[in-house]
Design a protein around this motif. Sequence first.
Motif, PDB file in Angstrom:
ATOM      1  N   PHE A 193      -7.389  -4.657   0.001  1.00 44.38           N
ATOM      2  CA  PHE A 193      -7.186  -6.096   0.208  1.00 44.38           C
ATOM      3  C   PHE A 193      -7.945  -6.502   1.460  1.00 44.38           C
ATOM      4  O   PHE A 193      -7.847  -5.834   2.497  1.00 44.38           O
TER       5      PHE A 193
ATOM      6  N   SER B 210       2.228 -13.436  -3.514  1.00 45.52           N
ATOM      7  CA  SER B 210       2.127 -14.905  -3.544  1.00 45.52           C
ATOM      8  C   SER B 210       2.443 -15.467  -2.162  1.00 45.52           C
ATOM      9  O   SER B 210       1.852 -16.465  -1.752  1.00 45.52           O
TER      10      SER B 210
ATOM     11  N   ASP C 103      -6.004   1.468   0.367  1.00 50.43           N
ATOM     12  CA  ASP C 103      -5.178   2.626   0.022  1.00 50.43           C
ATOM     13  C   ASP C 103      -5.830   3.467  -1.070  1.00 50.43           C
ATOM     14  O   ASP C 103      -6.764   3.018  -1.736  1.00 50.43           O
TER      15      ASP C 103
ATOM     16  N   TYR D 299       4.714 -12.106 -10.542  1.00 49.59           N
ATOM     17  CA  TYR D 299       3.844 -11.300 -11.407  1.00 49.59           C
ATOM     18  C   TYR D 299       3.912  -9.835 -10.986  1.00 49.59           C
ATOM     19  O   TYR D 299       3.653  -9.483  -9.844  1.00 49.59           O
TER      20      TYR D 299
ATOM     21  N   CYS E  33      -2.372   4.011  -6.801  1.00 45.94           N
ATOM     22  CA  CYS E  33      -2.528   3.987  -8.265  1.00 45.94           C
ATOM     23  C   CYS E  33      -3.526   2.945  -8.768  1.00 45.94           C
ATOM     24  O   CYS E  33      -3.982   3.018  -9.908  1.00 45.94           O
ATOM     25  N   GLY E  34      -3.862   1.963  -7.928  1.00 46.66           N
ATOM     26  CA  GLY E  34      -4.825   0.958  -8.354  1.00 46.66           C
ATOM     27  C   GLY E  34      -4.220  -0.107  -9.254  1.00 46.66           C
ATOM     28  O   GLY E  34      -3.076   0.006  -9.695  1.00 46.66           O
ATOM     29  N   ILE E  35      -5.017  -1.136  -9.552  1.00 43.15           N
ATOM     30  CA  ILE E  35      -4.540  -2.260 -10.371  1.00 43.15           C
ATOM     31  C   ILE E  35      -5.496  -2.432 -11.558  1.00 43.15           C
ATOM     32  O   ILE E  35      -6.712  -2.497 -11.364  1.00 43.15           O
TER      33      ILE E  35
ATOM     34  N   THR F 118      -6.822   0.713  -3.894  1.00 47.24           N
ATOM     35  CA  THR F 118      -6.932  -0.746  -3.796  1.00 47.24           C
ATOM     36  C   THR F 118      -7.282  -1.143  -2.379  1.00 47.24           C
ATOM     37  O   THR F 118      -6.819  -0.532  -1.419  1.00 47.24           O
TER      38      THR F 118
ATOM     39  N   ALA G  41       0.845  -1.203   0.000  1.00 48.72           N
ATOM     40  CA  ALA G  41       0.000   0.000   0.000  1.00 48.72           C
ATOM     41  C   ALA G  41       0.879   1.252   0.000  1.00 48.72           C
ATOM     42  O   ALA G  41       0.598   2.224  -0.717  1.00 48.72           O
TER      43      ALA G  41
ATOM     44  N   ARG H 151       7.353   0.163 -13.115  1.00 45.66           N
ATOM     45  CA  ARG H 151       6.767   0.706 -11.888  1.00 45.66           C
ATOM     46  C   ARG H 151       7.225  -0.099 -10.683  1.00 45.66           C
ATOM     47  O   ARG H 151       7.641   0.445  -9.665  1.00 45.66           O
TER      48      ARG H 151
ATOM     49  N   GLY I  53      10.077  -3.619  -5.998  1.00 38.02           N
ATOM     50  CA  GLY I  53       9.244  -4.823  -5.895  1.00 38.02           C
ATOM     51  C   GLY I  53       9.907  -6.048  -6.507  1.00 38.02           C
ATOM     52  O   GLY I  53      10.802  -5.935  -7.334  1.00 38.02           O
ATOM     53  N   THR I  54       9.468  -7.213  -6.066  1.00 36.75           N
ATOM     54  CA  THR I  54      10.017  -8.453  -6.598  1.00 36.75           C
ATOM     55  C   THR I  54       8.938  -9.318  -7.235  1.00 36.75           C
ATOM     56  O   THR I  54       9.230 -10.300  -7.890  1.00 36.75           O
ATOM     57  N   GLY I  55       7.694  -8.970  -7.010  1.00 35.38           N
ATOM     58  CA  GLY I  55       6.604  -9.782  -7.550  1.00 35.38           C
ATOM     59  C   GLY I  55       6.343 -11.035  -6.728  1.00 35.38           C
ATOM     60  O   GLY I  55       5.645 -11.943  -7.166  1.00 35.38           O
TER      61      GLY I  55
ATOM     62  N   LYS J 261       4.061   1.400  -1.073  1.00 32.97           N
ATOM     63  CA  LYS J 261       4.801   1.457  -2.346  1.00 32.97           C
ATOM     64  C   LYS J 261       3.966   2.028  -3.478  1.00 32.97           C
ATOM     65  O   LYS J 261       4.461   2.761  -4.320  1.00 32.97           O
ATOM     66  N   TYR J 262       2.684   1.652  -3.508  1.00 31.15           N
ATOM     67  CA  TYR J 262       1.870   2.026  -4.668  1.00 31.15           C
ATOM     68  C   TYR J 262       0.924   3.203  -4.394  1.00 31.15           C
ATOM     69  O   TYR J 262      -0.083   3.364  -5.066  1.00 31.15           O
TER      70      TYR J 262
ATOM     71  N   GLY K 217       5.705 -10.756  -3.095  1.00 34.61           N
ATOM     72  CA  GLY K 217       4.988 -10.429  -1.859  1.00 34.61           C
ATOM     73  C   GLY K 217       3.590 -11.029  -1.783  1.00 34.61           C
ATOM     74  O   GLY K 217       3.256 -11.724  -0.822  1.00 34.61           O
TER      75      GLY K 217
HETATM   76  P1  ADP Z   1       5.852  -6.503  -5.728  1.00 34.39           P
HETATM   77  O1  ADP Z   1       7.026  -6.939  -4.947  1.00 34.39           O
HETATM   78  O2  ADP Z   1       6.170  -6.198  -7.164  1.00 34.39           O
HETATM   79  O3  ADP Z   1       5.099  -5.408  -5.062  1.00 34.39           O
HETATM   80  P2  ADP Z   1       3.625  -8.249  -5.136  1.00 34.39           P
HETATM   81  O4  ADP Z   1       3.480  -9.720  -5.360  1.00 34.39           O
HETATM   82  O5  ADP Z   1       3.567  -7.781  -3.731  1.00 34.39           O
HETATM   83  O6  ADP Z   1       4.953  -7.826  -5.826  1.00 34.39           O
HETATM   84  O7  ADP Z   1       2.499  -7.515  -5.984  1.00 34.39           O
HETATM   85  C1  ADP Z   1       2.296  -7.884  -7.339  1.00 34.39           C
HETATM   86  C2  ADP Z   1       1.893  -6.660  -8.150  1.00 34.39           C
HETATM   87  O8  ADP Z   1       0.591  -6.232  -7.744  1.00 34.39           O
HETATM   88  C3  ADP Z   1       2.821  -5.470  -7.934  1.00 34.39           C
HETATM   89  O9  ADP Z   1       3.888  -5.473  -8.848  1.00 34.39           O
HETATM   90  C4  ADP Z   1       1.903  -4.280  -8.134  1.00 34.39           C
HETATM   91  O10 ADP Z   1       1.914  -3.893  -9.489  1.00 34.39           O
HETATM   92  C5  ADP Z   1       0.519  -4.812  -7.766  1.00 34.39           C
HETATM   93  N1  ADP Z   1       0.093  -4.336  -6.427  1.00 34.39           N
HETATM   94  C6  ADP Z   1       0.191  -4.993  -5.252  1.00 34.39           C
HETATM   95  N2  ADP Z   1      -0.345  -4.278  -4.241  1.00 34.39           N
HETATM   96  C7  ADP Z   1      -0.785  -3.126  -4.787  1.00 34.39           C
HETATM   97  C8  ADP Z   1      -1.447  -1.962  -4.270  1.00 34.39           C
HETATM   98  N3  ADP Z   1      -1.763  -1.837  -2.975  1.00 34.39           N
HETATM   99  N4  ADP Z   1      -1.764  -0.972  -5.146  1.00 34.39           N
HETATM  100  C9  ADP Z   1      -1.470  -1.085  -6.470  1.00 34.39           C
HETATM  101  N5  ADP Z   1      -0.850  -2.152  -7.022  1.00 34.39           N
HETATM  102  C10 ADP Z   1      -0.505  -3.153  -6.196  1.00 34.39           C
END
Ligand code: ADP
Length: 265
Positions: A258, A233, A197, A215, A200-202, A256, A169, A221, A227-229, A171-172, A231
């Motif tokens: 969760f 999972s 949050d 992913y 920027c949204g998804i 967004t 939340a 971005r 990010g590592t993609g 980071k984005y 978190g």
């Molecule tokens: P990362 O380490 O890239 O953040 P995550 O597995 O935690 O990897 O999240 C996957 C993707 O989902 C992120 O790359 C991001 O684009 C999107 N994402 C996750 N949480 C948020 C959020 N709160 N707001 C916007 N995009 C999000």
Amino acid sequence: LLTITAVLLLGLGTAAGYFFAGRAMVPITQAYKRQKEFTADASHELRTPLSVMLSSTEILAEKKESLPPFHQTVLTGMMDEITRMIRMVENLLSLARSETDAAELPHDEQEHFDVGQMAWEVCTQMHGSAAQKGVQLTLADEKTTLVPLPFHGNKDQIRQLLYILIDNAIKYTDSGGFITVSVTAVKYKKIKIVVKDTGCGIPEEDLPFIFERFYRIDKGRSRATGGTGLGLSIAAQIVAKHKGKISVESKLQKGTTFTVLLKDH
Ligand code: ADP
């Protein structure tokens, strides 16, 4: 007699099917287990040299001011990338670890604790990094800290789950945004955790895939945010181990949310 023969044949066929399918599965599950063990070992081994690299660059950074501006930028870039790699390796390790474990949480890894209290602690810890970005992080429900929210599960994993969702939340979400975390007790001995949050949204088309390993919606971005993609999972795996549910709602440029539902056993 014909019916009895048919039933017998069918029974024999099914038994043989199970037998051969079972035997065929053994090498596959073994290979899968070996792959997970390899990932766990490799990530573990990579952690040490990376930590050494980080402390070496930190020593260089102490004299940063004496370096030409371009070299300063290179040094900062190096430190950021090393930190990102350490995070990635740690994430891989935790993912591989929990996959090699049995699907269910062992009893000795579970304990009673207060999720409300834990959310308060995590929010307090992360308040600084949110403020640094100009984002306001609040624990929504006053009651969260006043009413005990007892839960039985793996304390470290639930803390990591909270950490992942709040960290994302932050980071984005750009400066001026808001993050609200709420933890409440809902019917039938369930605990509901919501991390909302105004970031920027998804994009809708990406929503089904965000819980997949590696992913990332927009590589640029995610890279910029370190990010590592992995978190989400890990978050999904923690929730699954606790036999809970995780869901997401998102609107581009709006934010967004969760939601995690955990059942207290
Ligand atoms: P990362 O380490 O890239 O953040 P995550 O597995 O935690 O990897 O999240 C996957 C993707 O989902 C992120 O790359 C991001 O684009 C999107 N994402 C996750 N949480 C948020 C959020 N709160 N707001 C916007 N995009 C999000």
